[in-house]
Design an enzyme around this catalytic site. Structure first.
Site, PDB file in Angstrom:
ATOM      1  N   ARG A   1       0.761  -0.913  -0.187  1.00  0.00           N
ATOM      2  CA  ARG A   1       0.044  -0.359   0.361  1.00  0.00           C
ATOM      3  C   ARG A   1       0.765   1.066   0.185  1.00  0.00           C
ATOM      4  O   ARG A   1       2.392   1.528   0.265  1.00  0.00           O
ATOM      5  CB  ARG A   1      -1.145   0.083   1.581  1.00  0.00           C
ATOM      6  CG  ARG A   1      -1.607  -1.162   1.580  1.00  0.00           C
ATOM      7  CD  ARG A   1      -2.594  -1.290   2.448  1.00  0.00           C
ATOM      8  NE  ARG A   1      -3.389  -2.588   2.831  1.00  0.00           N
ATOM      9  CZ  ARG A   1      -3.115  -3.352   3.269  1.00  0.00           C
ATOM     10  NH1 ARG A   1      -1.999  -3.939   4.005  1.00  0.00           N
ATOM     11  NH2 ARG A   1      -4.083  -4.466   3.162  1.00  0.00           N
TER      12      ARG A   1
ATOM     13  N   LYS B   1      -1.877  -1.777   8.230  1.00  0.00           N
ATOM     14  CA  LYS B   1      -2.977  -1.564   9.007  1.00  0.00           C
ATOM     15  C   LYS B   1      -2.503  -1.980  10.545  1.00  0.00           C
ATOM     16  O   LYS B   1      -2.418  -3.418  10.908  1.00  0.00           O
ATOM     17  CB  LYS B   1      -4.367  -1.650   8.147  1.00  0.00           C
ATOM     18  CG  LYS B   1      -4.385  -1.233   6.804  1.00  0.00           C
ATOM     19  CD  LYS B   1      -5.241  -1.968   6.609  1.00  0.00           C
ATOM     20  CE  LYS B   1      -5.892  -0.741   4.883  1.00  0.00           C
ATOM     21  NZ  LYS B   1      -7.186  -1.461   4.223  1.00  0.00           N
TER      22      LYS B   1
ATOM     23  N   HIS C   1      -3.746   1.905  -5.711  1.00  0.00           N
ATOM     24  CA  HIS C   1      -4.007   0.273  -5.760  1.00  0.00           C
ATOM     25  C   HIS C   1      -4.073  -0.344  -6.418  1.00  0.00           C
ATOM     26  O   HIS C   1      -4.656  -2.175  -6.572  1.00  0.00           O
ATOM     27  CB  HIS C   1      -5.006   0.730  -5.318  1.00  0.00           C
ATOM     28  CG  HIS C   1      -5.361  -0.335  -3.660  1.00  0.00           C
ATOM     29  ND1 HIS C   1      -4.564   0.172  -1.873  1.00  0.00           N
ATOM     30  CD2 HIS C   1      -5.846  -0.960  -3.340  1.00  0.00           C
ATOM     31  CE1 HIS C   1      -5.267  -1.257  -1.640  1.00  0.00           C
ATOM     32  NE2 HIS C   1      -5.616  -1.832  -1.942  1.00  0.00           N
TER      33      HIS C   1
ATOM     34  N   ARG D   1      -1.983  -3.442  -6.537  1.00  0.00           N
ATOM     35  CA  ARG D   1      -2.211  -4.431  -5.720  1.00  0.00           C
ATOM     36  C   ARG D   1      -3.578  -5.589  -6.506  1.00  0.00           C
ATOM     37  O   ARG D   1      -2.861  -6.683  -6.437  1.00  0.00           O
ATOM     38  CB  ARG D   1      -2.335  -3.439  -4.110  1.00  0.00           C
ATOM     39  CG  ARG D   1      -2.774  -4.846  -2.996  1.00  0.00           C
ATOM     40  CD  ARG D   1      -3.180  -3.769  -1.947  1.00  0.00           C
ATOM     41  NE  ARG D   1      -3.711  -4.274  -0.671  1.00  0.00           N
ATOM     42  CZ  ARG D   1      -2.645  -5.120   0.074  1.00  0.00           C
ATOM     43  NH1 ARG D   1      -1.780  -5.212   0.037  1.00  0.00           N
ATOM     44  NH2 ARG D   1      -2.841  -5.659   1.140  1.00  0.00           N
TER      45      ARG D   1
ATOM     46  N   TYR E   1     -11.234 -11.330  -5.740  1.00  0.00           N
ATOM     47  CA  TYR E   1     -10.874 -11.963  -6.803  1.00  0.00           C
ATOM     48  C   TYR E   1     -10.896 -12.819  -7.783  1.00  0.00           C
ATOM     49  O   TYR E   1     -10.811 -13.697  -8.818  1.00  0.00           O
ATOM     50  CB  TYR E   1      -8.989 -11.890  -6.328  1.00  0.00           C
ATOM     51  CG  TYR E   1      -8.818 -10.925  -5.972  1.00  0.00           C
ATOM     52  CD1 TYR E   1      -8.132  -9.712  -6.745  1.00  0.00           C
ATOM     53  CD2 TYR E   1      -8.018 -10.287  -4.297  1.00  0.00           C
ATOM     54  CE1 TYR E   1      -7.865  -8.562  -6.352  1.00  0.00           C
ATOM     55  CE2 TYR E   1      -7.593  -9.412  -3.917  1.00  0.00           C
ATOM     56  CZ  TYR E   1      -7.747  -8.362  -4.935  1.00  0.00           C
ATOM     57  OH  TYR E   1      -7.340  -6.826  -4.444  1.00  0.00           O
TER      58      TYR E   1
END
Length: 410
Positions: free
Chosen positions: A260, A284, A355, A358, A390
């Protein structure tokens, strides 16, 4: 100082006035922060000129405040063209005098009633809710907008709030921001209105009046950067320059490891274990994870550290290229690197953020046969549901689930 000014008379002239004894420290700071010789020389001359003006006005160093800047700059404009960095150079001087205990801490502007209430809300979120700084910034930003919209800069009368104030603000603001941001805004408002009721400022539960935002789970597709575009972005970096080496290493971290933007900015020199070939990622919620460091990523970072990274006290891996040389302030800087790379590569993409790399990594792993569990491990997802999105782009597996067309194939 002796490096910038060779003439003894000029050096003597620079040390005149109440700021003469601090001019060397000022010059040393400019050099440490990576300012070019011409820029440093200009700022030092400005401070020396300010010192002489102070002497004429009979103002000593301990008496200097920010209120002296504008009168001096107006005086200077009579014989010298104003520069865009004049005020910034004087503010840097004021900070130096404060750190050396020559002057007291500069007084902050008086906060408005709305700003005071937002500060109290921020303290509550930090101490009682233990929220991280990024969430604090997001919540308080929306609450500040709400209070300014309803009360302006005047007194805050929370008991006067009604449901129409809340719903009206949400409807007006939602029209100009992304649906994900609308969700964050409504969450922030609910939190603030519960805080206000907890303090006794509200007698009714206005948090229940905050409109809900429709957001169906797994309703969108991951917006991944196409593999060809990722390679074009990497190729657009001029690796013969310091900035090119830095940007190339940053883009590789995004593309190969799916980091990120915030994780790239907080990466430190101590997070790189060269012997074990590992990189520690600060994710995070303060969670730390170790990932294998791919060879091409490691080589790119090493090239930047050896041949591009400026000398600085900061331990962050990636630094600003322009003075003052320091670490990036936030994740927006990484987004700027991606935007400039898109522009250099001539790619007109609706997606400008970080992003997409990612998502691109996850899509690539799917094409190579990786399972969703393996993808979640690489991307450091805490919940399998986060990775489940995904499955929508795993077309190979989806084909086996497709029902035959009624009446036969067409």
């Amino acid at each position: 100082m002796n490096v910038l000014f060779k003439n003894p008379e000029t050096l003597l002239h620079m040390h005149e006035g109440p700021l003469g004894k601090y001019i060397d420290c000022y010059a040393a700071e400019l050099r440490a922060e990576g300012y070019a010789q011409q820029s440093a020389e200009f700022q030092i001359r400005l401070v020396a000129d300010f010192s002489q003006w102070l002497a004429k006005c009979q103002i000593s160093a301990p008496q200097i405040t920010a209120e002296h800047f504008q009168p001096y700059l107006r005086f200077r404009a009579q014989y010298r063209r104003p520069g865009r960095s004049d005020l910034a150079a004087l503010k840097r001087l004021l900070n130096l005098l404060f750190r050396q205990e020559v002057i007291p801490e500069p007084s902050l502007p008086v906060a408005t009633p709305a700003e005071q209430l937002v500060d109290e809300f921020r303290l509550y979120l930090r101490q009682e809710r233990a929220l991280v700084s990024a969430t604090l910034t997001c919540y308080t930003s929306f609450v500040g907008e709400f209070l300014a919209d309803r009360f302006g800069t005047g007194p805050i009368a929370l008991p006067a709030l009604c449901a129409a104030d809340v719903t009206g603000f949400v409807q007006r603001r939602a029209a100009s921001i992304h649906s994900k941001r609308v969700q964050l805004m409504t969450t922030a408002l609910r939190s603030f209105l519960r805080f206000a009721r907890y303090r006794g400022d509200l007698s009714t539960d206005l948090a229940a009046c905050v409109p809900s935002v429709a957001n169906w789970s797994q309703s969108t597709l991951p917006r991944a950067i196409p593999p060809g575009q990722a390679e074009l972005l990497l190729a657009s970096c001029n690796r013969r320059t310091a900035v090119g080496r830095r940007d190339y290493a940053i883009l590789l971290l995004l593309a190969r490891l799916g980091l990120r933007a915030g994780e790239v900015t907080t990466l430190t020199l101590e997070d790189l274990d060269w012997q074990a070939g590992l990189i520690t990622v600060r994710g995070k919620g303060g969670r730390h994870s170790q990932l294998p460091l791919p060879q091409d990523v490691g080589e790119a970072i090493a090239d930047y550290l050896r041949n591009g990274r400026p000398q600085a006290a900061s331990r962050c891996v990636f630094l600003r290229a322009r003075a003052p040389v320091r670490s990036f302030k936030g994740s927006q800087a990484i987004g700027s690197v991606v935007k400039h790379a898109l522009s250099r590569a001539g790619i007109d993409s609706p997606r400008k953020g970080t992003h997409q790399f990612r998502h691109g990594l996850a899509s690539q792993m799917l094409r190579q046969g990786a399972s969703l569990a393996e993808i979640g491990e690489v991307l450091r997802h805490q919940s399998p549901q986060t990775t489940a999105i995904y499955a929508k782009v795993d077309f190979t597996s989806l084909v086996t689930l497709a029902l035959p067309w009624p009446g036969g194939a067409r």
